[in-house]
Design a protein around this motif. Structure first.
Motif, PDB file in Angstrom:
ATOM      1  N   LEU A   1      96.227  27.668 -71.456  1.00 11.76           N
ATOM      2  CA  LEU A   1      95.387  27.818 -72.503  1.00 11.76           C
ATOM      3  C   LEU A   1      93.988  27.966 -72.397  1.00 11.76           C
ATOM      4  O   LEU A   1      93.123  27.510 -71.545  1.00 11.76           O
ATOM      5  CB  LEU A   1      95.818  26.948 -73.604  1.00 11.76           C
TER       6      LEU A   1
ATOM      7  N   LEU B   1      84.596  30.618 -72.136  1.00 12.46           N
ATOM      8  CA  LEU B   1      85.728  29.899 -72.374  1.00 12.46           C
ATOM      9  C   LEU B   1      84.985  28.391 -72.729  1.00 12.46           C
ATOM     10  O   LEU B   1      84.522  27.732 -72.258  1.00 12.46           O
ATOM     11  CB  LEU B   1      85.986  30.334 -71.434  1.00 12.46           C
ATOM     12  N   VAL B   2      86.136  28.032 -74.203  1.00 12.95           N
ATOM     13  CA  VAL B   2      85.961  26.591 -74.386  1.00 12.95           C
ATOM     14  C   VAL B   2      86.484  26.169 -74.486  1.00 12.95           C
ATOM     15  O   VAL B   2      86.767  24.794 -74.748  1.00 12.95           O
ATOM     16  CB  VAL B   2      85.470  26.694 -76.074  1.00 12.95           C
ATOM     17  N   VAL B   3      87.965  26.275 -74.247  1.00 13.03           N
ATOM     18  CA  VAL B   3      88.978  25.724 -73.933  1.00 13.03           C
ATOM     19  C   VAL B   3      89.976  26.129 -72.721  1.00 13.03           C
ATOM     20  O   VAL B   3      90.081  28.060 -73.008  1.00 13.03           O
ATOM     21  CB  VAL B   3      89.911  25.246 -74.441  1.00 13.03           C
ATOM     22  N   ASN B   4      89.759  25.682 -71.740  1.00 11.30           N
ATOM     23  CA  ASN B   4      91.092  26.359 -70.811  1.00 11.30           C
ATOM     24  C   ASN B   4      90.986  24.776 -69.668  1.00 11.30           C
ATOM     25  O   ASN B   4      90.895  23.885 -69.430  1.00 11.30           O
ATOM     26  CB  ASN B   4      89.666  26.823 -69.631  1.00 11.30           C
TER      27      ASN B   4
ATOM     28  N   LEU C   1      95.751  39.898 -92.075  1.00  9.80           N
ATOM     29  CA  LEU C   1      95.437  38.888 -90.734  1.00  9.80           C
ATOM     30  C   LEU C   1      94.227  39.618 -89.735  1.00  9.80           C
ATOM     31  O   LEU C   1      94.145  40.100 -89.718  1.00  9.80           O
ATOM     32  CB  LEU C   1      97.344  39.728 -90.271  1.00  9.80           C
ATOM     33  N   THR C   2      94.605  38.231 -88.483  1.00 11.23           N
ATOM     34  CA  THR C   2      93.337  38.379 -87.659  1.00 11.23           C
ATOM     35  C   THR C   2      93.632  38.423 -86.420  1.00 11.23           C
ATOM     36  O   THR C   2      94.978  37.626 -86.125  1.00 11.23           O
ATOM     37  CB  THR C   2      92.499  37.249 -88.081  1.00 11.23           C
ATOM     38  N   ARG C   3      94.046  39.337 -85.396  1.00 15.93           N
ATOM     39  CA  ARG C   3      94.614  38.936 -83.520  1.00 15.93           C
ATOM     40  C   ARG C   3      93.459  38.235 -83.501  1.00 15.93           C
ATOM     41  O   ARG C   3      91.933  38.128 -83.230  1.00 15.93           O
ATOM     42  CB  ARG C   3      94.230  41.067 -83.406  1.00 15.93           C
ATOM     43  N   LEU C   4      94.271  37.123 -82.689  1.00 19.74           N
ATOM     44  CA  LEU C   4      93.761  36.675 -82.203  1.00 19.74           C
ATOM     45  C   LEU C   4      93.734  36.465 -80.690  1.00 19.74           C
ATOM     46  O   LEU C   4      92.763  35.411 -80.405  1.00 19.74           O
ATOM     47  CB  LEU C   4      94.270  35.169 -82.077  1.00 19.74           C
ATOM     48  N   GLY C   5      94.790  36.683 -80.376  1.00 17.67           N
ATOM     49  CA  GLY C   5      94.869  36.836 -78.698  1.00 17.67           C
ATOM     50  C   GLY C   5      96.314  37.284 -78.202  1.00 17.67           C
ATOM     51  O   GLY C   5      97.160  37.588 -79.019  1.00 17.67           O
ATOM     52  N   ALA C   6      96.897  37.013 -77.311  1.00 14.16           N
ATOM     53  CA  ALA C   6      98.436  36.840 -76.691  1.00 14.16           C
ATOM     54  C   ALA C   6      99.117  36.149 -75.763  1.00 14.16           C
ATOM     55  O   ALA C   6      97.541  35.073 -75.496  1.00 14.16           O
ATOM     56  CB  ALA C   6      98.099  38.214 -76.144  1.00 14.16           C
ATOM     57  N   VAL C   7     100.115  36.078 -76.208  1.00 13.12           N
ATOM     58  CA  VAL C   7     100.886  35.141 -75.236  1.00 13.12           C
ATOM     59  C   VAL C   7     100.789  36.030 -73.022  1.00 13.12           C
ATOM     60  O   VAL C   7     101.435  37.201 -73.556  1.00 13.12           O
ATOM     61  CB  VAL C   7     102.239  34.755 -75.283  1.00 13.12           C
ATOM     62  N   THR C   8     100.606  35.136 -72.368  1.00 15.90           N
ATOM     63  CA  THR C   8     100.468  35.349 -71.221  1.00 15.90           C
ATOM     64  C   THR C   8     102.139  34.036 -70.658  1.00 15.90           C
ATOM     65  O   THR C   8     102.394  33.338 -70.774  1.00 15.90           O
ATOM     66  CB  THR C   8      99.021  34.623 -70.225  1.00 15.90           C
ATOM     67  N   PRO C   9     101.993  34.484 -69.441  1.00 18.08           N
ATOM     68  CA  PRO C   9     103.395  34.723 -68.226  1.00 18.08           C
ATOM     69  C   PRO C   9     102.734  32.936 -67.819  1.00 18.08           C
ATOM     70  O   PRO C   9     103.267  32.699 -67.409  1.00 18.08           O
ATOM     71  CB  PRO C   9     103.210  35.588 -67.676  1.00 18.08           C
TER      72      PRO C   9
ATOM     73  N   ILE D   1      91.387  30.147 -74.434  1.00 23.06           N
ATOM     74  CA  ILE D   1      90.247  29.990 -76.350  1.00 23.06           C
ATOM     75  C   ILE D   1      88.462  30.216 -76.272  1.00 23.06           C
ATOM     76  O   ILE D   1      87.997  29.547 -74.954  1.00 23.06           O
ATOM     77  CB  ILE D   1      90.165  29.102 -77.189  1.00 23.06           C
TER      78      ILE D   1
END
Lengths: 852, 261, 45
Positions: C18, C26-29, C6-14, C20
């Motif tokens: 998106l 920051l490559v995607v915003n 399992l690789t931790r990638l990030g978290a769900v934000t309110p 990344i």
């Protein structure tokens, strides 16, 4: 004198159907009109009195709240042109048929033989098109948007032309007047090879020369000749015998390529012989996995594969393709595809109730702007028609769509792929016996139920065993009638539970020839009296009756002591059922017409006489370069481009139109997330209300990998389907698979100079199927192959990319524990599971030895 | 007393299995009965307290949705059905069943006669669509099937669900009589005001279901029988949803009503 | 899940955005609504 009733929306009320056509004309043809009104035209050929016509106009055909209507007058007003579209003679007219029933109810007067109602549709166009110069544009609208000339006809009239035609029938009655020669002819096979090949081609037999020669040799056998002469049959085959052989031996029915002996040379030059891809890679997979699982019930030999659902119920699954018919008539081909695979499941075991559908389509881009080769439709039209057909077939049958995909690739311009799948449920025991056990006994009666026989669908089996060419027959096109089939299915399940039959089989490709031929293998023979078969219209030759693929029919074997009860129930359910003959143990399939024997074929030769194919395959891997990613800082536009690419973007418009919740069993739907419009991994249903067990259905399909390596195309498809099942909560050890191969012609010939390579691609693909399914412990419970997915007219040849649809079904122990795809709450942590996907970033954690 | 429910089958009706299951789980003794068996023996109806016309595509929706089945019921079973209703029994028509009911005039049944006063026709989108909708029960409706229910979430699955009354007088009468039972609304309960997709078909006044003046005869486009389990709800993996799907209460109400009378 | 990587990638934000990161930045915003529109638009017929 036929009468005509025209019905349309009241003036002043919007006409959504007309608006929808108007939008389509603008979008698809670039023709912008001010207004389109749709008028339903019912032509009634039943000698009704003016009072009767007025009654059915008011009480049956017109909605008094929103519609207006006229008898023997024209309803359209304020238009520039009218296009009226109706069916060609003999084409299934479902609305006409229902209207006739409605008239009988309304007037309490049954329709007499020869009486009928014919439905046509008028499109009243206003704006942009005015004068005589615009007639070609109207013709184009009719041809390219409103009608399909294979099954429909149309007439264009300007407003001024209509002035003198008030109430006149614009299209003649579509009555079949053509009569086939009712005589049975002997066909001389004592001819040179070149003529044998020409005979196969001209009669649309789709048999190879060595197969024709095997038939030639059979009829030269002195024993066969002696038997024929004592039976009063000619020495040479009769036309019906030759047609039966061609159908039974067709690629579609016999899977000759999958059973061929293949001399395979791999990329290193190493040679080996594969004796039947089916045995080596498909059946062997199931044989191996069968040792690990205890839930296989019936695999490979019935109309669909059957597995155990729980102690009381079994689950059947099948997927089919209907590519060639969908190329010629997207709507008719697709609706026939979906109701056809429904019948496969209805015909599995002692008869399963259909509980789910899947649909996967492959098209060229709907935005394709190049030239469309002759006989092909624009992909946009194919997409619309196929979708509409599957939608109508599934929705009207009351079977929910639970999973599917639409895949785009430029080479599907040559042939669209239309995969239709169905799952069904059957009690583990029916009338006290295991429900998968079936078989006609000698003495059982041959009974056909459902629709009647017409010329529709003649040569479907042989036609789908060829590439699409100039002479591809219009008669291969059929239109499904879901309601006739629904009535039949309800009735047959009732009859099943009463124990009224011993075997049930679908009349699909090959019609009676196929169903009776297959069922007779258990009893050991059959005797069919073709003059007893109910026909849609007179004038079919005996061979046409036996080979017709007219839809909505099933064949049953019924013990003589049950026949009265069966026929009585059929009558009460308004389903036609006819005794056509008897299953025997004579060792022969015999056909009679008006008491005269017209066919007698040894069962052994019929089913096992087809010579094995010997083919050569040579694999040369393509030279490819690894793509390099540009070193960009902002990948947001790239992400948007990926999201908006045809193979990734939302298909909601289409999927929304499928009923996906009928039967009330849905657990995970196609639409998920906070707004109910996000995608899902797999469909999950709970088919038995009393149980929390479920079924997850997913698919995998990756044709874009084929040009790189078909091994990985297959591997990725399996992996995709499996991951989808796991993602919703399924588990390995409880997943069954279906493989549906669609290949371009893989036989080396003048028209297929790269056949050896295409066959090698097939070998590699089958290898992957075997290795991955064994590794995952997935038994293959059913499958199908469609091997001639090419288009060739003139110098244009388009071959589809080799494609396999892998359908996976997982049994879920408790549907309440399944998981949807959407993220649920802020603060939740996102993980990637599995080593391969992130190997580039986390090389040390890579454990899997398998390629990603 | 066992409340007995007849679920009509045949000729393309296709929601009979789940309607039967929902009525059974609501406590009724339910049977699926083929239309031809009733036509052959209309006395069958006497054995039942509830008559359900499920959803489906009767006769393929040819000519117009529900029309041919409506005519067959009217001509072949008109009198027995009138008696069934006059006897104080319950009738429900769901989706295609509702279309059948309005076209044979069993709804709105202003004066006990089968006269068509309203229709259900092509959605404004001219498309068949399957989507979940929010529904508000009209305050003061007489519908016994909706007793105690204020709002509902159910799927719609139809191409011809746009409700249109003959004229304003009919619409007014429906309201005055408490016959407007169910209306499409926004998720927060406010009126849909014809807005797609909250009102999925363009129905006049967002009307999704009506009843007769007694409240015992009820027809609706959405499918209560398709929301009888928690897991039927599209958001069950995201929200707290009661174990029993909200649609089942509609059938429980009917069974309770029959028991109480 | 035993034996799985399992690789931790990030978290769900309110917030509906998106983000990344990668390649050292920051490559995607992008707002979710923009991405959803990009995904829904092509075949919204």
């Amino acid at each position: 004198m036929p009468a005509k009733i025209e019905v349309g929306m009241k003036r002043g009320l919007p006409d959504p159907a007309g608006q929808s056509v108007r939008g389509r004309l603008a979008e698809d043809l670039g023709i912008r009109l001010d207004d389109v009104r749709v008028i339903d035209v019912y032509t009634i050929d039943a000698g009704l009195t003016p009072e009767q016509l007025e009654r059915v106009r008011a009480e049956l055909f017109t909605d008094p709240i929103i519609q207006e209507s006229v008898v023997n007058k024209s309803l359209a007003r304020d238009y520039d042109f009218i296009i009226e579209v109706g069916f060609l003679p003999g084409v299934t007219d479902n609305v006409g048929k229902s209207s006739a029933e409605g008239i009988a109810d309304t007037l309490d007067r049954p329709m007499k033989p020869g009486e009928a109602v014919y439905k046509s549709t008028q499109y009243a166009l206003r704006g942009a098109l005015k004068g005589a110069a615009d007639r070609p544009a109207c013709e184009r609208i009719a041809r390219d948007a409103l009608a399909n000339e294979l099954i429909q006809r149309w007439i264009v009239k300007s407003a001024s032309e209509m002035a003198g035609l008030d109430g006149a029938l614009l299209l003649g009655l579509p009555i079949v007047t053509e009569r086939s020669d009712p005589e049975v002819h002997a066909i001389n096979l004592d001819i040179p090879d070149a003529q044998l090949a020409a005979l196969s081609r001209d009669r649309m037999l789709a048999l190879e020369l060595h197969e024709m020669k095997a038939i030639q040799a059979y009829y030269k056998d002195p024993d066969v000749r002696a038997r024929r002469s004592s039976a009063g049959l000619p020495e040479q085959p009769t036309d019906i015998e030759l047609e039966i052989l061609a159908q039974t031996w067709s690629e579609h029915c016999k899977h000759k390529i999958f059973n061929a002996e293949i001399k395979y040379t791999d990329e290193t030059g190493k040679k080996r012989t594969v004796n039947s891809l089916f045995k080596t890679y498909v059946k062997a997979t199931t044989d191996k996995v069968a040792k690990q699982v205890d839930w296989l019930v019936s695999v490979f030999h019935d109309n669909a594969g059957i597995i155990k659902f729980d102690d009381h119920w079994n689950f059947a699954l099948k997927a089919e393709t209907h590519n060639s018919p969908s190329a010629l008539d997207p709507y008719g081909g697709a609706i026939t595809g979906i109701v056809g695979v429904n019948r496969d499941v209805l015909g599995a075991g002692m008869g399963c109730r259909c509980i789910l559908n899947t649909d996967v389509f492959c098209f060229a881009s709907p935005f394709y702007s190049g030239k469309i080769p002759p006989r092909l439709f624009h992909p946009r039209r194919v997409l619309r028609g196929v979708h509409q057909g599957v939608k109508d077939g599934g929705n009207q049958s009351g079977i929910p769509d639970v999973n599917g995909a639409i895949v785009f690739h430029e080479r599907f311009l040559g042939k669209p792929l239309v995969f239709c799948g169905t799952g069904g449920l059957i009690p583990a025991k029916v009338a006290g016996k295991p429900s998968e056990e079936k078989g006609a006994c000698p003495g059982d009666l041959i009974v056909m139920t459902g629709g009647r026989i017409g010329k529709d669908g003649i040569h479907g089996a042989t036609f789908s065993s060829e590439e699409l060419h100039e002479g591809s027959p219009a008669t291969a096109v059929q239109i499904g009638d879901p309601i006739t089939q629904k009535k039949m299915a309800d009735f047959l399940l009732e009859a099943r539970d009463l124990g009224l039959f011993t075997c049930i089989w679908d009349d699909g490709a090959g019609g009676l020839s196929s169903s009776v031929g297959e069922m007779a293998r258990v009893s050991g023979g059959a005797e069919v009296h073709l003059e007893k078969a109910p026909l849609k219209y007179a004038g079919l030759a005996p061979w046409e009756i036996f080979l017709s693929e007219a839809q909505e029919r099933m064949t049953l074997s019924i013990p003589p002591d049950k026949i009265d009860e069966f026929l009585n129930l059929a009558r009460r359910r308004a389903v036609e059922a006819t005794v056509l003959g008897t299953f025997t143990d004579s060792g022969r399939l015999e056909c009679f017409y008006d008491g005269r024997k017209i066919a007698s074929l040894d069962m052994e030769f019929l089913h096992d006489g087809v010579p094995k194919m010997h083919l050569k395959a040579v694999y040369t891997p393509p030279a490819l370069e690894e793509a390099s990613l540009p070193d960009k800082k902002d990948l947001t536009p790239d992400l948007k481009a990926v999201l908006g690419s045809l193979n990734v973007c939302s298909k909601e418009t289409f999927v929304r139109m499928y009923d996906h919740e009928v039967l009330g069993q849905s657990v995970l739907k196609q639409f998920q997330g906070a707004q109910n419009d996000g995608p899902g991994d797999a469909g999950v249903i709970r088919p038995v209300p009393e149980s929390r067990r479920g079924i997850a259905i997913a698919c995998g399909i990756c044709p874009k990998y084929s040009d790189i390596d078909t091994y990985h195309m297959m591997a990725c498809a399996i992996d995709e389907a499996v991951r989808n099942i796991i993602a919703v909560g399924g588990r390995l050890g409880a997943i069954a698979g279906l493989d549906n191969f669609c290949w371009p012609d893989p036989i080396q010939s003048e028209k297929t100079p790269d056949g050896e390579h295409k066959l090698a691609q097939l070998v590699r693909c089958a290898e992957a199927l075997h290795e991955y399914c064994v590794a995952y412990g997935i038994p293959l419970i059913s499958g199908k192959d469609s091997m001639k997915n090419d288009y060739k007219i003139g110098d244009t040849k388009i071959s589809i990319p080799p494609t396999v649809l892998f359908t996976a079904a997982g049994i879920i122990d408790d549907v309440e524990k399944t998981v949807s795809m959407d993220v649920k709450r802020p603060g939740d942590i996102v993980y990637a599971a599995g080593a391969g996907s992130l190997s580039r970033f986390t090389p040390n954690t890579r454990r899997s030895s398998r390629p990603p | 007393m066992t409340v007995r429910a007849l679920v009509l089958t045949g000729f393309g009706i296709n929601c009979d299995a789940e309607t039967h299951s929902a009525l059974s789980r609501a406590g009724a003794g339910a049977d699926r009965v083929h239309l031809n068996d009733i036509i052959e023996n209309p006395g069958l109806l006497d054995r039942y307290h509830i008559f359900a016309i499920p959803g489906g595509f009767s006769f393929g929706d040819d000519v117009a949705s529900g029309k041919i089945l409506a005519n067959r019921l009217r001509y072949k079973l008109g009198a027995p059905l009138k008696k069934f209703i006059a006897d104080g029994k319950l009738v429900i028509g769901i989706c295609n069943g509702f279309q059948v009911m309005v076209k044979m005039g069993i709804l709105p049944l202003f004066d006990g006669e089968f006269i068509q006063e309203v229709t259900l026709t092509n959605n404004d989108s001219a498309r068949f669509e399957n989507r979940w909708v929010n529904l508000g029960v009209t305050p003061g409706t007489r519908c016994v099937w909706l007793k105690g229910i204020e709002s509902l979430e159910l799927p719609v699955r139809h191409g011809e669900g746009k409700f249109i009354p003959r004229d304003d007088a009919v619409l007014k009468k429906l309201y005055t009589n408490g016959q407007v039972a169910l209306r499409y609304c926004q998720p927060d309960g406010s009126p849909a005001n014809g807005q797609f997709p909250a009102n999925p078909n363009g129905a006049v006044d967002d009307i999704a279901g009506i009843c007769d003046p007694s409240g015992r005869v009820f027809g609706l486009m959405p499918h209560p029988e398709a929301n009888t389990f928690r897991t039927n709800h599209p958001q069950w993996t995201r929200k707290q949803i009661p174990q029993e799907g909200a649609g089942l209460q509609v059938f429980r109400n009917a069974v309770q009503y029959c028991k109480a009378t | 899940m035993k034996g799985s990587t399992l690789t931790r990638l990030g978290a769900v934000t309110p917030d509906p955005q998106l983000k990344i990161t990668g390649r050292g930045g920051l490559v995607v915003n992008a707002p979710l609504a923009d991405l959803k529109e990009a995904w829904q638009r092509p075949l919204r017929w």
